[in-house]
Design a protein around this motif. Structure first.
Motif, PDB file in Angstrom:
ATOM      1  N   GLU A 285     -38.768  10.129  48.036  1.00 15.13           N
ATOM      2  CA  GLU A 285     -37.334   9.830  48.065  1.00 15.13           C
ATOM      3  C   GLU A 285     -37.023   8.926  46.887  1.00 15.13           C
ATOM      4  O   GLU A 285     -37.639   7.868  46.709  1.00 15.13           O
ATOM      5  N   ILE A 286     -36.067   9.334  46.068  1.00 14.27           N
ATOM      6  CA  ILE A 286     -35.777   8.686  44.791  1.00 14.27           C
ATOM      7  C   ILE A 286     -34.532   7.817  44.932  1.00 14.27           C
ATOM      8  O   ILE A 286     -33.489   8.280  45.399  1.00 14.27           O
ATOM      9  N   ASP A 287     -34.645   6.557  44.526  1.00 21.88           N
ATOM     10  CA  ASP A 287     -33.538   5.601  44.628  1.00 21.88           C
ATOM     11  C   ASP A 287     -32.670   5.704  43.376  1.00 21.88           C
ATOM     12  O   ASP A 287     -32.936   5.076  42.357  1.00 21.88           O
ATOM     13  N   MET A 288     -31.617   6.509  43.439  1.00 21.43           N
ATOM     14  CA  MET A 288     -30.771   6.745  42.265  1.00 21.43           C
ATOM     15  C   MET A 288     -29.999   5.494  41.843  1.00 21.43           C
ATOM     16  O   MET A 288     -29.576   5.383  40.695  1.00 21.43           O
ATOM     17  N   THR A 289     -29.830   4.533  42.741  1.00 23.46           N
ATOM     18  CA  THR A 289     -29.136   3.291  42.372  1.00 23.46           C
ATOM     19  C   THR A 289     -29.990   2.429  41.447  1.00 23.46           C
ATOM     20  O   THR A 289     -29.486   1.483  40.849  1.00 23.46           O
TER      21      THR A 289
END
Length: 215
Positions: free
Chosen positions: A88-92
């Motif tokens: 899961e990639i934290d785009m923030t």
């Protein structure tokens, strides 16, 4: 004469960027359907502080690059073989590295990448990569997975290697390119608006994964 030299330099930059990106472009296919219980019940064993995703975008006048952090993730390795995984990639967390951190241009670019023109992180704060199959090609693994950016999920296959040192397993992909327009990111795409001439942004984005498990 100066104008001619400048024009040739711009053309050379465009051709070089296109050549490099096209060589490593991955084919985008429709999402591979997986059972939710299989994708969502992996143990969260990834060390997010030691893992990162690199990105690079280009246009005729140059490139920008940076990193994105993981929010959580899992790698499933059985008898030394990668069998599954989910990141899961934290785009923030998107970060720009090629502009000094205290420069206005850094904040401006990060803000633009976070806006609806690109990744719209307010509406889509996370992205995801879920491994659906792994094929051992000898020197490299060919890892197929569902990549989700914004509201779009596509299946891609990327070359990668996996290694274990002590209790830490590292999954490292080659640098690969995906076409952002396949994921609905069309801002200043020449494919969408031919009138942009040399004011376009390349459709291909370079990405690489380095994912490490907890010790």
């Amino acid at each position: 004469m100066k104008k001619i030299i400048l024009s040739l330099a711009v053309v050379a930059t465009v051709l070089t960027a296109c050549k490099e990106n096209k060589k490593d472009k991955v084919q985008v296919n429709e999402e591979v359907k997986v059972e939710a219980k299989v994708a969502d019940t992996f143990e969260n064993n990834v060390d997010v502080a030691a893992s990162e995703i690199t990105w690079l975008g280009s246009k005729p006048t140059g490139t920008h690059n940076g990193v994105i952090s993981l929010k959580e993730g899992s790698l499933v390795v059985e008898n030394g073989t990668l069998t599954a995984g989910s990141f899961e990639i934290d785009m923030t967390s998107i970060t720009v590295l090629d502009i000094p951190a205290d420069a206005k241009g850094n904040a401006d670019l990060k803000g633009h990448l976070s806006s609806p023109d690109f990744f719209d992180v307010a509406a889509f704060p996370t992205s995801k990569f879920v491994i659906t199959s792994v094929e051992d090609k000898g020197d490299k693994l060919h890892v197929t997975g569902n990549l989700t950016l914004k509201e779009t999920t596509k299946s891609i296959t990327i070359p990668a290697v996996i290694s274990t040192e002590g209790n830490v397993t590292t999954f490292k992909s080659d640098t690969f390119s995906v076409d952002r327009t396949d994921f609905g990111i069309t801002y200043k795409s020449k494919k969408i608006d031919a009138a942009l001439k040399d004011k376009f942004i390349n459709d291909l984005m370079e990405i690489s994964f380095t994912v490490k498990t907890k010790a």
